[in-house]
Write an enzyme that holds these catalytic residues in place. Structure first.
Site, PDB file in Angstrom:
ATOM      1  N   TYR A   1      -4.560   1.612  15.927  1.00  0.00           N
ATOM      2  CA  TYR A   1      -3.316   1.656  16.703  1.00  0.00           C
ATOM      3  C   TYR A   1      -3.503   1.437  18.213  1.00  0.00           C
ATOM      4  O   TYR A   1      -2.726   0.716  18.817  1.00  0.00           O
ATOM      5  CB  TYR A   1      -2.595   2.989  16.460  1.00  0.00           C
ATOM      6  CG  TYR A   1      -1.962   3.019  15.082  1.00  0.00           C
ATOM      7  CD1 TYR A   1      -0.697   2.479  14.861  1.00  0.00           C
ATOM      8  CD2 TYR A   1      -2.662   3.514  13.991  1.00  0.00           C
ATOM      9  CE1 TYR A   1      -0.137   2.464  13.590  1.00  0.00           C
ATOM     10  CE2 TYR A   1      -2.105   3.509  12.716  1.00  0.00           C
ATOM     11  CZ  TYR A   1      -0.850   2.983  12.526  1.00  0.00           C
ATOM     12  OH  TYR A   1      -0.298   2.943  11.272  1.00  0.00           O
TER      13      TYR A   1
ATOM     14  N   GLU B   1      -7.192   8.446   6.212  1.00  0.00           N
ATOM     15  CA  GLU B   1      -7.466   9.021   7.531  1.00  0.00           C
ATOM     16  C   GLU B   1      -7.972  10.467   7.468  1.00  0.00           C
ATOM     17  O   GLU B   1      -7.285  11.392   7.929  1.00  0.00           O
ATOM     18  CB  GLU B   1      -6.219   8.928   8.418  1.00  0.00           C
ATOM     19  CG  GLU B   1      -5.713   7.519   8.583  1.00  0.00           C
ATOM     20  CD  GLU B   1      -4.519   7.403   9.529  1.00  0.00           C
ATOM     21  OE1 GLU B   1      -3.982   8.438   9.925  1.00  0.00           O
ATOM     22  OE2 GLU B   1      -4.143   6.275   9.863  1.00  0.00           O
TER      23      GLU B   1
ATOM     24  N   HIS C   1      -2.627  11.091   0.973  1.00  0.00           N
ATOM     25  CA  HIS C   1      -2.112  10.787   2.307  1.00  0.00           C
ATOM     26  C   HIS C   1      -1.439  12.063   2.833  1.00  0.00           C
ATOM     27  O   HIS C   1      -0.246  12.097   3.084  1.00  0.00           O
ATOM     28  CB  HIS C   1      -1.143   9.600   2.259  1.00  0.00           C
ATOM     29  CG  HIS C   1      -0.891   8.937   3.587  1.00  0.00           C
ATOM     30  ND1 HIS C   1      -1.069   7.591   3.795  1.00  0.00           N
ATOM     31  CD2 HIS C   1      -0.459   9.431   4.763  1.00  0.00           C
ATOM     32  CE1 HIS C   1      -0.756   7.291   5.043  1.00  0.00           C
ATOM     33  NE2 HIS C   1      -0.374   8.395   5.657  1.00  0.00           N
TER      34      HIS C   1
ATOM     35  N   ASN D   1      -7.487   1.626   9.782  1.00  0.00           N
ATOM     36  CA  ASN D   1      -6.181   1.766  10.443  1.00  0.00           C
ATOM     37  C   ASN D   1      -6.415   1.804  11.950  1.00  0.00           C
ATOM     38  O   ASN D   1      -7.208   2.624  12.436  1.00  0.00           O
ATOM     39  CB  ASN D   1      -5.500   3.083  10.041  1.00  0.00           C
ATOM     40  CG  ASN D   1      -5.162   3.127   8.563  1.00  0.00           C
ATOM     41  OD1 ASN D   1      -5.315   2.143   7.851  1.00  0.00           O
ATOM     42  ND2 ASN D   1      -4.697   4.274   8.109  1.00  0.00           N
TER      43      ASN D   1
ATOM     44  N   ARG E   1       0.870  -1.192   0.000  1.00  0.00           N
ATOM     45  CA  ARG E   1       0.000   0.000   0.000  1.00  0.00           C
ATOM     46  C   ARG E   1       0.900   1.233   0.000  1.00  0.00           C
ATOM     47  O   ARG E   1       1.698   1.418   0.914  1.00  0.00           O
ATOM     48  CB  ARG E   1      -0.896  -0.040   1.234  1.00  0.00           C
ATOM     49  CG  ARG E   1      -1.719   1.216   1.388  1.00  0.00           C
ATOM     50  CD  ARG E   1      -2.724   1.126   2.538  1.00  0.00           C
ATOM     51  NE  ARG E   1      -3.366   2.415   2.628  1.00  0.00           N
ATOM     52  CZ  ARG E   1      -3.202   3.265   3.640  1.00  0.00           C
ATOM     53  NH1 ARG E   1      -2.486   2.940   4.692  1.00  0.00           N
ATOM     54  NH2 ARG E   1      -3.779   4.450   3.607  1.00  0.00           N
TER      55      ARG E   1
ATOM     56  N   GLU F   1      -3.612  -0.350   7.985  1.00  0.00           N
ATOM     57  CA  GLU F   1      -2.454   0.001   8.826  1.00  0.00           C
ATOM     58  C   GLU F   1      -2.650  -0.570  10.212  1.00  0.00           C
ATOM     59  O   GLU F   1      -3.733  -0.471  10.777  1.00  0.00           O
ATOM     60  CB  GLU F   1      -2.282   1.519   8.996  1.00  0.00           C
ATOM     61  CG  GLU F   1      -1.764   2.261   7.812  1.00  0.00           C
ATOM     62  CD  GLU F   1      -1.582   3.757   8.083  1.00  0.00           C
ATOM     63  OE1 GLU F   1      -1.342   4.161   9.244  1.00  0.00           O
ATOM     64  OE2 GLU F   1      -1.709   4.522   7.111  1.00  0.00           O
TER      65      GLU F   1
END
Ligand code: IFM
Length: 471
Positions: free
Chosen positions: A321, A193, A148, A319, A105, A377
């Site tokens: 985290y 995002e 991005h 994504n 990606r 991600e």
């Protein structure tokens, strides 16, 4: 040399076979991870790795401007050189291939491929053509993100994402890219995002362009989502065979106590982090609770916008985290209450794999039209050092194992998840944190640009090799 990217895989280091990693991650026989068509790859982004910011006609982006302002980025770092990927892309592709990764990606730098009048920049386009063609030749599945975060500065000078016109310029850019690159991209993501672009860029000013007003954040978000919605039919028309989607970062918020106020705070946290993006995309409306949190911030929405934004998607990129523990702030919102004694990463983020599973299963309940999901991600930063040619990033191996297990649990609970990209292929420019925070499975020495495969990359390669052998 076992640590050289190109040589590592047939001769895994002794630590892998005998020592630290002697207990390789062997997911249960029924795990999703063994499925041959469950894509395993790695992700990067243009500004974070490419460098070459003044070459071949690339125009300045908002991150060139922002990172040049003293105090905005740790240690005054910028993306001017980054991983020098613009010049080293061939070796980087070899590295990716030699790790056995099946997907890559990447993102395209808008300021590299067209000028302020919308005229294509051939040299910039050729860079991505060469890169994507090589990836295809090597059998890598390619996911390309159009945005991005590196907005051309000339668009920011006219209001950036606060200006509705930027959404139309984005659709032009999507048109150019999908005409030029059709056939080399397996999946297009419009935005990466939007929460970060809107909130960190326009709401609290931690990211470029550095503006700070909640009203800006909601209006910027609306124009970002509109840009996405305008681009989807363009991508479909120009490159029908590829998948089209968008990538959202999601956050888990848990209540600090059982009190109704703290439960409400956790709910509002997830509205602000998740529903703000997913509701317009999947329900065609903004969550009204958002405007309880930020009263008076309703964006200007024109007739037809929400229909444009909620056009069907082929996939949703997620994504993930960490989680945030929150309590009521005593007024409309929430405040962070950091938990003591929990495992954290170099970013200070809590390691909390259950959050990924719980969010995914929650989305499945909330959105009846949830598209197939790719985890686009997931990863962690650690203060990695090269010692005797190796990087012993054991926490990252454990992190990846636990998050992959969480993905498997979500699949078993009925969520359609088709792949996982770790963040990141290599250490890179971590935005406001510059080069200090290392997210890669490959270490980058920024003074020499030497790449050193970390133990985590060896581990991933070993698993993929085993999976291929079993297939
Ligand atoms: O490095 C970033 C990436 O650009 C977007 N998602 C989160 C990563 C880690 O902070």
């Amino acid at each position: 040399m076992a640590n050289d990217a190109s040589a590592v895989f047939d001769t895994l280091s002794p630590a892998v076979s005998q020592g630290l990693l002697a207990d390789p991650f062997t997911p249960p026989a029924d795990s999703t991870l063994w499925r041959k068509n469950f894509l395993l790859g790695a992700a990067t982004a243009s500004y974070q790795i490419e460098g070459a910011v003044n070459e071949d006609g690339r125009l300045p982006s908002i991150w060139d401007t922002f990172s040049a302002i003293p105090g905005k980025v740790l240690a005054g770092d910028t993306g001017a050189v980054a991983c020098d990927h613009y010049h080293r892309w061939e070796a980087d592709v070899e590295m990716l291939v030699s790790l056995g990764l099946e997907g890559y990606r990447l993102s395209i730098a808008w300021p590299r491929v067209m000028d302020a009048a919308g005229v294509p920049n051939r040299k910039g386009l050729d860079f991505y053509k060469r890169l994507l063609n090589r990836l295809k030749e090597k059998g890598i599945t390619t996911f390309a993100t159009l945005y991005h975060w590196d907005l051309p500065q000339h668009l920011e000078d006219r209001g950036g994402w606060l200006n509705r016109e930027t959404a139309y310029r984005f659709a032009d850019y999507a048109d150019l890219m999908s005409r030029e690159l059709a056939g080399t991209v397996d999946a297009w993501a419009t935005l990466n995002e939007p929460w970060c672009s809107a909130y960190l860029g326009y709401g609290n000013g931690h990211h470029a362009p550095g503006l700070a007003d909640d009203r800006f954040a909601t209006q910027a978000m609306h124009h970002l989502l509109l840009a996405h919605g305008l681009a989807i039919p363009v991508l479909r028309a120009n490159d029908p065979a590829s998948q089209k989607g968008i990538v959202a970062n999601i956050g888990r918020g848990t209540p600090n106590s059982d009190s109704a106020a703290d439960q409400r705070a956790a709910h509002l946290f997830e509205v602000q982090h998740n529903a703000w993006i997913l509701d317009p995309l999947l329900k065609g409306s903004y969550p009204q609770d958002l405007f309880e949190l930020w009263p008076g911030t309703e964006p200007l929405v024109l007739d037809g916008d929400m229909q444009t934004i909620s056009a069907p998607l082929d996939f949703l990129g997620i994504n993930y985290y960490f989680r945030t523990n929150v309590a009521s702030d005593g007024a409309h919102g929430f405040r962070d209450v950091p938990l003591e004694g929990v495992e954290r990463t170099q970013m200070g983020w809590e390691v909390y794999p259950d959050g990924l599973r719980d969010l995914l299963t929650g989305f499945k309940r909330t959105y009846h039209n949830l598209p197939p999901i790719y985890i686009t991600e997931n990863g962690m930063a650690s203060d990695d050092q090269v010692t005797d040619g190796h990087v012993e990033d054991t926490q990252r191996i454990s992190f990846l194992k636990r998050h992959l297990a969480a993905v498997d649990q979500a699949v078993k609970a009925g969520v359609d998840i088709r792949g996982y990209f770790l963040w990141s292929l290599m250490d890179n420019f971590e935005w406001a944190f510059g080069y200090e925070r290392r997210f890669g499975v490959v270490h980058v020495d920024y003074s020499t640009q030497k790449r050193t495969v970390k133990r985590s990359a060896e581990w991933v390669a070993k698993f993929l090799k085993e999976r291929k052998a079993r297939a």
